[in-house]
Design an enzyme around this catalytic site. Structure first.
Site, PDB file in Angstrom:
ATOM      1  N   ASN A  62       0.829  -1.203   0.000  1.00 50.51           N
ATOM      2  CA  ASN A  62       0.000   0.000   0.000  1.00 50.51           C
ATOM      3  C   ASN A  62       0.866   1.257   0.000  1.00 50.51           C
ATOM      4  OD1 ASN A  62       0.528  -0.921   2.682  1.00 50.51           O
ATOM      5  ND2 ASN A  62      -1.036   0.430   3.503  1.00 50.51           N
ATOM      6  N   GLU A  64       0.378   5.255   0.508  1.00 49.04           N
ATOM      7  CA  GLU A  64      -0.573   6.269   0.967  1.00 49.04           C
ATOM      8  C   GLU A  64      -0.197   7.667   0.478  1.00 49.04           C
ATOM      9  OE1 GLU A  64      -1.045   5.693   5.220  1.00 49.04           O
ATOM     10  OE2 GLU A  64      -2.159   3.822   4.872  1.00 49.04           O
ATOM     11  N   CYS A  73      -4.227   0.668  -2.376  1.00 43.41           N
ATOM     12  CA  CYS A  73      -4.028  -0.573  -1.613  1.00 43.41           C
ATOM     13  C   CYS A  73      -2.965  -1.455  -2.267  1.00 43.41           C
ATOM     14  CB  CYS A  73      -5.316  -1.383  -1.567  1.00 43.41           C
ATOM     15  SG  CYS A  73      -6.643  -0.617  -0.640  1.00 43.41           S
ATOM     16  N   GLU A  75      -3.058  -4.622  -2.904  1.00 48.37           N
ATOM     17  CA  GLU A  75      -3.575  -5.573  -3.895  1.00 48.37           C
ATOM     18  C   GLU A  75      -3.645  -4.945  -5.284  1.00 48.37           C
ATOM     19  OE1 GLU A  75      -4.713  -4.874  -0.920  1.00 48.37           O
ATOM     20  OE2 GLU A  75      -5.878  -6.489  -0.043  1.00 48.37           O
ATOM     21  N   CYS A 112     -10.291  -4.946   0.386  1.00 46.73           N
ATOM     22  CA  CYS A 112     -11.418  -4.008   0.452  1.00 46.73           C
ATOM     23  C   CYS A 112     -12.305  -4.176  -0.781  1.00 46.73           C
ATOM     24  CB  CYS A 112     -10.901  -2.577   0.557  1.00 46.73           C
ATOM     25  SG  CYS A 112     -10.322  -1.884  -1.011  1.00 46.73           S
ATOM     26  N   CYS A 115     -10.742  -3.260  -4.154  1.00 44.89           N
ATOM     27  CA  CYS A 115      -9.756  -4.250  -4.622  1.00 44.89           C
ATOM     28  C   CYS A 115     -10.460  -5.493  -5.145  1.00 44.89           C
ATOM     29  CB  CYS A 115      -8.773  -4.606  -3.516  1.00 44.89           C
ATOM     30  SG  CYS A 115      -7.583  -3.285  -3.200  1.00 44.89           S
TER      31      CYS A 115
HETATM   32  N1  THU Z   1      -5.185  -1.489   2.663  1.00 48.63           N
HETATM   33  C1  THU Z   1      -4.632  -2.330   1.747  1.00 48.63           C
HETATM   34  O1  THU Z   1      -3.562  -2.057   1.192  1.00 48.63           O
HETATM   35  N2  THU Z   1      -5.282  -3.474   1.472  1.00 48.63           N
HETATM   36  C2  THU Z   1      -6.418  -3.895   2.083  1.00 48.63           C
HETATM   37  O2  THU Z   1      -6.902  -4.972   1.775  1.00 48.63           O
HETATM   38  C3  THU Z   1      -7.054  -3.069   3.107  1.00 48.63           C
HETATM   39  C4  THU Z   1      -6.433  -1.728   3.315  1.00 48.63           C
HETATM   40  C5  THU Z   1      -4.450  -0.269   2.991  1.00 48.63           C
HETATM   41  C6  THU Z   1      -5.057   1.006   2.511  1.00 48.63           C
HETATM   42  C7  THU Z   1      -4.488   1.993   3.500  1.00 48.63           C
HETATM   43  O3  THU Z   1      -3.194   2.385   3.083  1.00 48.63           O
HETATM   44  C8  THU Z   1      -4.340   1.200   4.777  1.00 48.63           C
HETATM   45  O4  THU Z   1      -4.369  -0.164   4.402  1.00 48.63           O
HETATM   46  C9  THU Z   1      -5.429   1.473   5.799  1.00 48.63           C
HETATM   47  O5  THU Z   1      -6.675   1.364   5.222  1.00 48.63           O
END
Ligand code: THU
Length: 160
Positions: A62, A64, A73, A75, A112, A115
């Site tokens: 991920n 940000e 994310c 994925e 999520c 994704c």
């Molecule tokens: N996140 C992911 O990378 N994958 C997931 O399946 C759930 C959430 C990340 C997004 C964000 O950077 C952090 O986790 C908190 O939501």
């Protein structure tokens, strides 16, 4: 009126050791990928490892952003990278590993909704299922045999 069951069967492993050697390798790639997450806002790091049908592994984590919705994310970073690097090569499986700097993540984190939708597009494109392995930092591992199972009644291009 009739009722239809749209549930699915999840395989639950008590630990990483219970997985096949190939699946352990894929999950370990996701754990490694997690270390490159850029997550200064949530402190929640996720790594994803995509296994191509050729045996190649493509990783993502991920990423940000100060403008929160601009981040992505793990994925989707991994799956889009796989699509960009290996167009036309089917994806066999994706492993996901999640950790937090605030607490020990002791249960699997599932992708999520966005994704799921993005991965489902690849499942449809390749006309073949994509298996999903999910894990926290420690503890149980979930196996789901197809992303479409995590997105029942999903919207796809057959409507367009
Ligand atoms: N996140 C992911 O990378 N994958 C997931 O399946 C759930 C959430 C990340 C997004 C964000 O950077 C952090 O986790 C908190 O939501």
């Amino acid at each position: 009126m009739q009722k239809r069951n749209v549930g699915f069967e999840l395989s639950v492993y008590d630990s990483l050791d219970e997985l096949s050697e190939e699946d352990q390798l894929l999950m370990n790639a996701a754990v490694e990928a997690r270390k490159n997450a850029y997550a200064p806002y949530s402190n929640f790091k996720v790594g994803a490892a995509v296994l191509m049908s050729t045996g190649e592994i493509v990783i993502g984590s991920n990423q940000e952003n100060a403008s929160y919705p601009s981040g992505l994310c793990a994925e989707r970073v991994a799956v889009f990278q796989a699509g960009a690097l290996y167009p036309g090569i089917p994806i066999t499986a994706i492993a996901i590993s999640a950790s937090s700097q605030n607490y020990k993540v002791n249960r699997p984190a599932a992708p999520c909704g966005n994704c799921r939708q993005s991965i489902a597009e690849y499942e449809q494109k390749q006309e073949g299922t994509i298996r999903l392995l999910m894990m926290g930092e420690i503890g149980q591992v979930y196996n789901c045999n197809a992303i479409a199972e995590l997105l029942p009644l999903g919207f796809d291009n057959s409507y367009l």
